[in-house]
Each structure stands twice: as structure tokens, then as C-alpha cells.
Write a protein that holds these residues in place. Sequence first.
Motif: not given
Length: 210
Positions: A161-162, A170-179
Motif C-alpha cells: 500500500s505504500t 494490491i490484489a493483483d500484485r499479491l494474487h489475492l481477492s479484493e475482499s
Amino acid sequence: MPRDHRPSKSIRVLLAEDQGMMRGALALLLGMEPDMQVVAKVARGDAIVDAALTHRPDVALLDIELPGMSGLEAAAELRDQVPDCRVLILTTFGRPGYLRRAMEAGAAGFLVKDGPVEELAACIRRVLTGETVIGPALAAAALSAGPNPLTARECEVLKASTDGATVADIADRLHLSESTVRNYLSAAIGKTGTRNRMEAVRAARQQGWL
């Protein structure tokens, strides 16, 4: 002392510092110690391991805030790839979280830069005897601060987030869902007692958790 009057086995030192003036001054002052030789100087964290593999220092003096890779990350890599090299973290930022992370990374010592070079030289000699050297004020601050309440994943999301990234970024970068990203950010904000993610990032950095 002239170099040809040094002991046959000088302490080999690697110095990692991104500020050129500080790097030069430290190298000069440590080079004046009769039993020490600065064998490598680097300005980037991602150059530390290669320099250590090439020059085989006995001790690596690492700043924390370095381009390419932090001194804490480099310390962990040195522990794995150059295990005979003892690591001393030398930093301007005496933050409790940094001290804990340095010890977890296998560092043998943690000192702030405002001490005299004679003290630094003495600490280099001490870590080579197997001691762990920590500035007394830093040790007291770390004990009073307590452990890092953030999980590894919450730290990872805060780090992402920095640069002003959106939740989608962030979700795309870390391969996570937005939720999932929102949940991690919400947890981090709650644990740091802040109002938003930027404040959470700032608070976590001040403690040395990121």
C-alpha cells in the motif's frame, strides 16, 4: 597503523551503506584499526550477498534502509549463503520492531550510528567471539514495545500500500481477492489503532514492523 604492521590475520569487514559520505568515513575509520581491514563497500542491499561470496568477510556491517533490498533481508540471505559471516546491523533508526526482525534474521548485533567508532570496533571484535551485541537503550525499547501484532500477510499488504496502490492493484500484485485485501487492511488498521491504511503504514514503519 600502516597496513604492513597489521596482525597476519586481520578482521575482514564488509560495509553496506547507501550514503557515500558515511560509507567512506566508516571505511576510513575502521581501516585505521590495527586489526581490521574493510574488504568490500557496497551501496545497495542486493549487492551484499555477491560481495560477501567474493570477499568472504568475517563481519558484515549493514544499514537497514538500502535500495534494492533492506539490510534485514540481506542479513537473512547471508545467514543461509555465507554462514561464517557475522552480521551487525548499524542504523539511524533504533526502532523496536527492527531489532526483533534483525535477531530473527540471524544478526549478531544491532547498533545505532551515533556511537563512537571505537565502540563499533569493540563490538565487531565481540561478535566474533560469539557474543550478541545490542545497544542497551534499544534492548529496553524492544522489551517495552512488545511483539509485532501484525501477521506476515498483513505486513505484506501494508507494504504493497505504500506507493498509493489501489485495493485492486494490491490484489493483483499479491494474487489475492479484493475482499481479502480489504480484510487484511481492516485488521492492520485495527491493530495499529489508526484511522486508515496510510496511517497504519506510518505507524507500522515507526515501530519497525515493515
